[in-house]
Design a protein around this motif. Structure first.
Motif, PDB file in Angstrom:
ATOM      1  N   TRP A 183       0.860  -1.181   0.000  1.00  0.00           N
ATOM      2  CA  TRP A 183       0.000   0.000   0.000  1.00  0.00           C
ATOM      3  C   TRP A 183       0.894   1.228   0.000  1.00  0.00           C
ATOM      4  N   ILE A 184       0.646   2.142  -0.952  1.00  0.00           N
ATOM      5  CA  ILE A 184       1.436   3.369  -1.015  1.00  0.00           C
ATOM      6  C   ILE A 184       0.500   4.567  -1.083  1.00  0.00           C
ATOM      7  N   SER A 185       0.923   5.687  -0.477  1.00  0.00           N
ATOM      8  CA  SER A 185       0.063   6.877  -0.514  1.00  0.00           C
ATOM      9  C   SER A 185       0.765   8.064   0.117  1.00  0.00           C
ATOM     10  N   THR A 186       0.382   9.265  -0.322  1.00  0.00           N
ATOM     11  CA  THR A 186       0.564  10.437   0.525  1.00  0.00           C
ATOM     12  C   THR A 186      -0.557  10.389   1.550  1.00  0.00           C
ATOM     13  N   PRO A 187      -0.341  10.866   2.764  1.00  0.00           N
ATOM     14  CA  PRO A 187      -1.379  10.764   3.788  1.00  0.00           C
ATOM     15  C   PRO A 187      -2.405  11.882   3.683  1.00  0.00           C
ATOM     16  N   SER A 188      -3.545  11.675   4.340  1.00  0.00           N
ATOM     17  CA  SER A 188      -4.537  12.746   4.443  1.00  0.00           C
ATOM     18  C   SER A 188      -4.985  12.816   5.902  1.00  0.00           C
ATOM     19  N   ILE A 189      -6.279  12.718   6.145  1.00  0.00           N
ATOM     20  CA  ILE A 189      -6.751  12.805   7.526  1.00  0.00           C
ATOM     21  C   ILE A 189      -6.524  11.474   8.238  1.00  0.00           C
ATOM     22  N   PRO A 190      -6.442  11.482   9.570  1.00  0.00           N
ATOM     23  CA  PRO A 190      -6.167  10.253  10.322  1.00  0.00           C
ATOM     24  C   PRO A 190      -7.406   9.369  10.446  1.00  0.00           C
ATOM     25  N   SER A 191      -7.797   8.762   9.340  1.00  0.00           N
ATOM     26  CA  SER A 191      -8.901   7.810   9.324  1.00  0.00           C
ATOM     27  C   SER A 191      -8.793   6.991   8.053  1.00  0.00           C
ATOM     28  N   GLY A 192      -9.564   5.920   7.979  1.00  0.00           N
ATOM     29  CA  GLY A 192      -9.559   5.073   6.803  1.00  0.00           C
ATOM     30  C   GLY A 192      -8.623   3.886   6.935  1.00  0.00           C
ATOM     31  N   ALA A 193      -8.704   2.975   5.954  1.00  0.00           N
ATOM     32  CA  ALA A 193      -7.951   1.719   6.008  1.00  0.00           C
ATOM     33  C   ALA A 193      -6.441   1.952   5.990  1.00  0.00           C
ATOM     34  N   PHE A 194      -5.968   2.891   5.160  1.00  0.00           N
ATOM     35  CA  PHE A 194      -4.534   3.153   5.088  1.00  0.00           C
ATOM     36  C   PHE A 194      -4.006   3.642   6.432  1.00  0.00           C
ATOM     37  N   TYR A 195      -4.704   4.588   7.038  1.00  0.00           N
ATOM     38  CA  TYR A 195      -4.290   5.117   8.339  1.00  0.00           C
ATOM     39  C   TYR A 195      -4.294   4.020   9.404  1.00  0.00           C
ATOM     40  N   ARG A 196      -5.343   3.206   9.432  1.00  0.00           N
ATOM     41  CA  ARG A 196      -5.435   2.163  10.456  1.00  0.00           C
ATOM     42  C   ARG A 196      -4.310   1.141  10.314  1.00  0.00           C
ATOM     43  N   ARG A 197      -4.005   0.755   9.070  1.00  0.00           N
ATOM     44  CA  ARG A 197      -2.911  -0.199   8.899  1.00  0.00           C
ATOM     45  C   ARG A 197      -1.582   0.438   9.288  1.00  0.00           C
ATOM     46  N   ASP A 198      -1.378   1.688   8.939  1.00  0.00           N
ATOM     47  CA  ASP A 198      -0.127   2.364   9.261  1.00  0.00           C
ATOM     48  C   ASP A 198       0.081   2.474  10.763  1.00  0.00           C
ATOM     49  N   VAL A 199      -0.967   2.875  11.471  1.00  0.00           N
ATOM     50  CA  VAL A 199      -0.832   3.166  12.900  1.00  0.00           C
ATOM     51  C   VAL A 199      -0.979   1.919  13.760  1.00  0.00           C
ATOM     52  N   PHE A 200      -1.889   1.025  13.394  1.00  0.00           N
ATOM     53  CA  PHE A 200      -2.214  -0.097  14.264  1.00  0.00           C
ATOM     54  C   PHE A 200      -1.782  -1.458  13.711  1.00  0.00           C
ATOM     55  N   GLY A 201      -1.375  -1.507  12.438  1.00  0.00           N
ATOM     56  CA  GLY A 201      -1.031  -2.780  11.831  1.00  0.00           C
ATOM     57  C   GLY A 201       0.244  -3.375  12.398  1.00  0.00           C
ATOM     58  N   ALA A 202       0.267  -4.709  12.516  1.00  0.00           N
ATOM     59  CA  ALA A 202       1.427  -5.421  13.034  1.00  0.00           C
ATOM     60  C   ALA A 202       2.142  -6.131  11.889  1.00  0.00           C
ATOM     61  N   CYS A 203       3.425  -6.419  12.094  1.00  0.00           N
ATOM     62  CA  CYS A 203       4.239  -7.176  11.138  1.00  0.00           C
ATOM     63  C   CYS A 203       4.219  -6.534   9.759  1.00  0.00           C
ATOM     64  N   ILE A 204       4.461  -5.236   9.718  1.00  0.00           N
ATOM     65  CA  ILE A 204       4.430  -4.486   8.468  1.00  0.00           C
ATOM     66  C   ILE A 204       5.808  -3.882   8.205  1.00  0.00           C
ATOM     67  N   ILE A 205       6.262  -3.994   6.973  1.00  0.00           N
ATOM     68  CA  ILE A 205       7.454  -3.260   6.536  1.00  0.00           C
ATOM     69  C   ILE A 205       6.984  -1.855   6.187  1.00  0.00           C
ATOM     70  N   ARG A 206       7.362  -0.910   7.004  1.00  0.00           N
ATOM     71  CA  ARG A 206       6.789   0.442   6.954  1.00  0.00           C
ATOM     72  C   ARG A 206       7.898   1.462   6.684  1.00  0.00           C
ATOM     73  N   LYS A 207       7.594   2.422   5.829  1.00  0.00           N
ATOM     74  CA  LYS A 207       8.580   3.463   5.538  1.00  0.00           C
ATOM     75  C   LYS A 207       7.862   4.800   5.366  1.00  0.00           C
ATOM     76  N   VAL A 208       8.389   5.838   6.029  1.00  0.00           N
ATOM     77  CA  VAL A 208       7.890   7.199   5.890  1.00  0.00           C
ATOM     78  C   VAL A 208       8.975   8.017   5.201  1.00  0.00           C
ATOM     79  N   VAL A 209       8.590   8.712   4.127  1.00  0.00           N
ATOM     80  CA  VAL A 209       9.562   9.462   3.336  1.00  0.00           C
ATOM     81  C   VAL A 209       9.097  10.910   3.233  1.00  0.00           C
ATOM     82  N   THR A 210       9.938  11.837   3.663  1.00  0.00           N
ATOM     83  CA  THR A 210       9.613  13.261   3.613  1.00  0.00           C
ATOM     84  C   THR A 210      10.452  13.955   2.545  1.00  0.00           C
TER      85      THR A 210
END
Length: 469
Positions: A183-210
């Motif tokens: 799943w890839i995206s620029t973020p928006s408001i703190p809600s929805g499936a992308f936000y929930r997986r990012d914040v609460f998801g386990a066992c995820i390869i996660r990267k934040v790029v600014t």
């Protein structure tokens, strides 16, 4: 050995090494964050993890689409009889973004040179039942029904705007023995499936790029882009926080038009084939407020509107503004022009009517059709626009001035329980012209309750109110 044999042998060697695939098969050197993600995947596979989930939250222009395309090509081409699916909120996002990049990478790769795989516009096929396809929810196709006995991957582009049902309908694809879910995206408001997986998801390869990460890598043009966005948007603006710093943004209390809804409307690609109506907000200044005109088509059978354009100008001579408004209306084939008749607008409307019979009058201060709910006509129409944005029923042009004005508009609840619009200190001329046009598009018999069919129940009551406008 033949090129084909060499390619097959190399694919076997990079089965667990996406970075090696990127360099040796695609002949592309990954960016720093891409290489870090590839290494995380390699290590996970070395630990015998077979169900990988990757989430990239990034700024604009980071290269997340390239990352997703590389991963899709690597996974599907190295795993015989695997199936892959890419999706996005719109067909334009599928065909014009991810698959354009995927085609660029494939055509320059060892795969293409070896004749390994047949690439169409949004399909890469190796043999029957071994393929990667691009689909979207706004095209009349079924996202379900794709399975593999060996391996499957799902690529979700701009995941913040993908509806929850899409994730559910494609989840069955991931019942294969080996899976990759990106799943890839620029973020928006703190809600929805992308936000929930990012914040609460386990066992995820996660990267934040600014944007600062890209500047630190000395990528050309990134520092200049950041400076330009700072000057244009301001550091605390929702756009800068999201598109430059990759942060979730909470709309300020009382925001009339949330940032995420505006962004979704800018990314929509439906196009109601209707004669447009126009809305004209009148000013008589060369330095202060501007005159502005918006053109809106629709609604179609689904109740959708398309804001074709918004344009503003400074002109003291109202007759010059008349000429410009007539030119824009006639050029677009508009049959109705709604004019704000407060102040200078009344005389201008009367003058335009001599040459254009489809003039109707609009007054923001008029009594609302639902006076117990709205302070005035403007509040009622603004709330109709809010409802259209919330339901995903309006398409906006990518216009920085309009976006800024919409984001700056707020609402209050009066002591009498009525909704009141609070304009920003700078007159929102473009936004006002849009409201005037919408008052005409959704009124006058152009929008009826049956046009709102097929929408989710939570939007029905708001959308039903459009018929009163």
């Amino acid at each position: 050995m033949s090129v084909f044999t060499d390619a097959v042998q190399l694919l076997a060697e990079v089965y667990g090494d996406p970075a090696g695939f990127c360099r040796s098969v695609l002949h592309v050197e990954p960016r720093r964050f891409q290489a870090e993600v590839f290494e995380d995947i390699r290590l996970a596979l070395a630990r015998d993890e077979r169900h990988l989930r990757v989430l990239i939250r990034s700024c604009h222009g980071a290269g997340k689409t390239t990352l997703a395309a590389v991963l899709a090509l690597w996974f599907v081409s190295t795993r015989p009889r695997s199936r892959g699916l890419s999706t996005a909120p719109t067909w334009a996002g599928v065909e014009g973004v991810l698959w354009t990049e995927l085609a660029r990478l494939f055509n320059g790769s060892l795969l293409a040179r070896a004749g390994f795989g047949r690439l169409l516009t949004t399909e890469l096929s190796f043999e029957p039942g071994w393929d990667l396809v691009g689909l979207s929810t706004d095209h009349p196709v079924n996202l379900e029904g794709r399975h593999s006995p060996t391996a499957a991957c799902r690529i979700v582009d701009e995941a913040k705007a993908v509806e929850g049902g899409v994730f559910e309908s494609t989840e069955a694809l991931l019942d294969a023995p080996e899976t990759l879910d990106v799943w890839i995206s620029t973020p928006s408001i703190p809600s929805g499936a992308f936000y929930r997986r990012d914040v609460f998801g386990a066992c995820i390869i996660r990267k934040v790029v600014t944007i600062d990460d890209l500047i630190a890598e000395n990528l050309p043009g990134k520092l200049e882009w950041k400076d330009a966005r700072l000057a244009e948007w301001g550091e605390q603006s929702p756009e800068f926080q999201s598109r430059c710093l990759a942060r979730y943004i909470s709309d300020a209390e009382g925001a009339l038009f949330p940032f995420a809804w505006i962004t979704r409307a800018e990314e929509a690609d439906f196009d109601p084939d209707h004669v447009p109506v126009a809305g004209l907000d009148v000013a008589g200044s060369v330095a202060g407020d501007a005159s502005a005109l918006a053109l809106v088509s629709g609604p179609d059978d689904f109740g959708r509107l398309h804001v074709r354009s918004v344009e503003s100008w400074h002109e003291r001579d109202t007759q010059a503004s008349k000429g410009r408004a007539l030119m824009l209306c006639r050029g677009a084939g508009a049959d109705v022009l709604a004019v704000d008749v407060v102040g200078l607008g009344k005389g201008l409307a009367d003058s335009i009517r001599q040459d254009f019979p489809g003039v109707v009058e609009f007054r923001a201060s008029d009594k609302a059709n639902e006076p117990t709910r709205f302070m005035n006509r403007k509040a009622e129409v603004a709330w109709a626009l809010r409802s259209l944005l919330e339901a995903g029923l309006i398409r906006l042009p990518r216009h920085d001035g309009l976006r800024r004005e919409l984001l700056a508009m707020k609402y209050q609840i009066t002591p009498q329980g009525k909704i009141k619009v609070v304009d920003p200190s700078d007159s929102p001329d473009l936004a006002d012209s849009l409201l005037i046009a919408i008052s005409c598009a959704v009124g006058g018999g152009r929008c009826t309750p049956d046009m709102i069919g097929g929408r989710s129940e939570e939007h029905t009551s708001e959308l039903q109110s459009l018929r009163h406008l």
